[in-house]
Design an enzyme around this catalytic site. Sequence first.
Site, short mmCIF file in Angstrom:
data_model
loop_
_atom_site.label_atom_id
_atom_site.label_comp_id
_atom_site.label_asym_id
_atom_site.label_seq_id
_atom_site.Cartn_x
_atom_site.Cartn_y
_atom_site.Cartn_z
N ARG A 82 -9.24 6.01 -5.86
CA ARG A 82 -8.79 4.91 -5.00
C ARG A 82 -7.67 5.27 -3.75
O ARG A 82 -7.71 5.16 -2.83
CB ARG A 82 -7.60 3.30 -6.67
CG ARG A 82 -7.36 2.49 -5.65
CD ARG A 82 -8.08 1.83 -5.06
NE ARG A 82 -7.53 0.65 -4.65
CZ ARG A 82 -7.36 -0.89 -3.55
NH1 ARG A 82 -9.09 -0.64 -3.40
NH2 ARG A 82 -6.86 -1.44 -3.41
N SER B 66 -11.02 -9.20 2.50
CA SER B 66 -11.29 -8.04 2.57
C SER B 66 -11.19 -6.47 2.76
O SER B 66 -12.29 -7.15 4.38
CB SER B 66 -12.00 -8.02 1.00
OG SER B 66 -12.06 -6.87 0.43
N ASN B 67 -11.00 -5.26 3.07
CA ASN B 67 -12.13 -4.09 3.69
C ASN B 67 -13.31 -4.51 3.09
O ASN B 67 -13.89 -3.26 3.97
CB ASN B 67 -11.47 -3.59 2.62
CG ASN B 67 -9.80 -3.06 3.98
OD1 ASN B 67 -9.76 -3.16 5.21
ND2 ASN B 67 -8.82 -1.78 3.43
N TYR C 78 -10.02 -6.25 -3.59
CA TYR C 78 -9.85 -5.15 -4.72
C TYR C 78 -8.68 -5.04 -4.69
O TYR C 78 -7.67 -4.49 -4.23
CB TYR C 78 -10.65 -3.93 -4.20
CG TYR C 78 -11.97 -4.58 -3.74
CD1 TYR C 78 -12.74 -4.13 -5.11
CD2 TYR C 78 -12.12 -4.34 -2.36
CE1 TYR C 78 -14.35 -4.31 -3.97
CE2 TYR C 78 -13.38 -4.71 -2.14
CZ TYR C 78 -14.64 -4.69 -3.03
OH TYR C 78 -15.59 -5.36 -2.51
N ASP D 194 -6.41 -11.47 -1.28
CA ASP D 194 -6.87 -9.96 -1.11
C ASP D 194 -7.99 -9.75 -2.36
O ASP D 194 -8.07 -10.51 -3.72
CB ASP D 194 -5.83 -8.78 -1.49
CG ASP D 194 -6.77 -7.60 -1.39
OD1 ASP D 194 -7.29 -6.74 -0.36
OD2 ASP D 194 -6.06 -6.71 -2.81
C1 LAC Z 1 -9.25 -5.00 0.07
C2 LAC Z 1 -8.67 -3.42 -0.34
C3 LAC Z 1 -7.41 -3.38 0.67
O1 LAC Z 1 -9.88 -5.69 -0.83
O2 LAC Z 1 -7.95 -3.84 -1.74
O3 LAC Z 1 -9.24 -5.61 1.08
#
Ligand code: LAC
Length: 230
Positions: free
Chosen positions: A44, A119-120, A15, A13
């Site tokens: 956040r 990641s998002n 973030y 991941d």
């Molecule tokens: C990401 C978020 C969940 O990086 O923090 O996907």
Amino acid sequence: MASDPPLEALVFDAYGTIFDVYSIAALCEQIFPGRGSALTQLWRGKQLEYTWLRSLMERHEDFAHITEAALRYACAASGLDCSASDRATLMQAYLTLAPYPDAILALPRLQRFPLAILSNGTPRMLEAVLQNAGLAETFSHVISVEEVGVFKPSPRVYALAPARLGVDKSKIALISSNAWDIAGAAAFGMQTFWVQRSGLPMDELGVVALKSARNLLELVDELLHTRSRA
Ligand code: LAC
């Protein structure tokens, strides 16, 4: 558990796990004296909430837009007047979030594996934040949810990892500080390693992490060991 297959790839991941989303608090504090920490927390929280809500609503918008919408909400809810120029400054700073020191120390020790980001974040956000942290060459794959247009913890997101890496999901480790991300990956069938940065208990979502530790450095031996016991 000795029955877990050996790991063949590590997926991180971004973030909260590699990058400290709260490192932006100092800039928030400069712009809104006395309010930086609380604003960053609310920002956040809303950012994540909006990813889940939009996924349920089937009204996808990318993570850059969601992050800015969450900032607008957090400022409004805090009674803060955030000008377009302040918003632009804070959004720009999201591209230069600080990496966690333990991530910088741990990643070189894991280079025997293919390393990926899942990641998002949008491809542009991820490219910039990795570049600014000097991590552009560290990951062989940078996978964004934009490929499927839905956010974590949708199984469609986790399915991107085995598809892109060419490795069975049971041999991939998902490493995240976000308990709900761990739950999503475990439910999908990946091995899960939880970076328990918050010190809070695991979410009650019917699954547990295979292993957990307080930071990434403490997980290095577990990740290496998991492979060697094949
Ligand atoms: C990401 C978020 C969940 O990086 O923090 O996907």
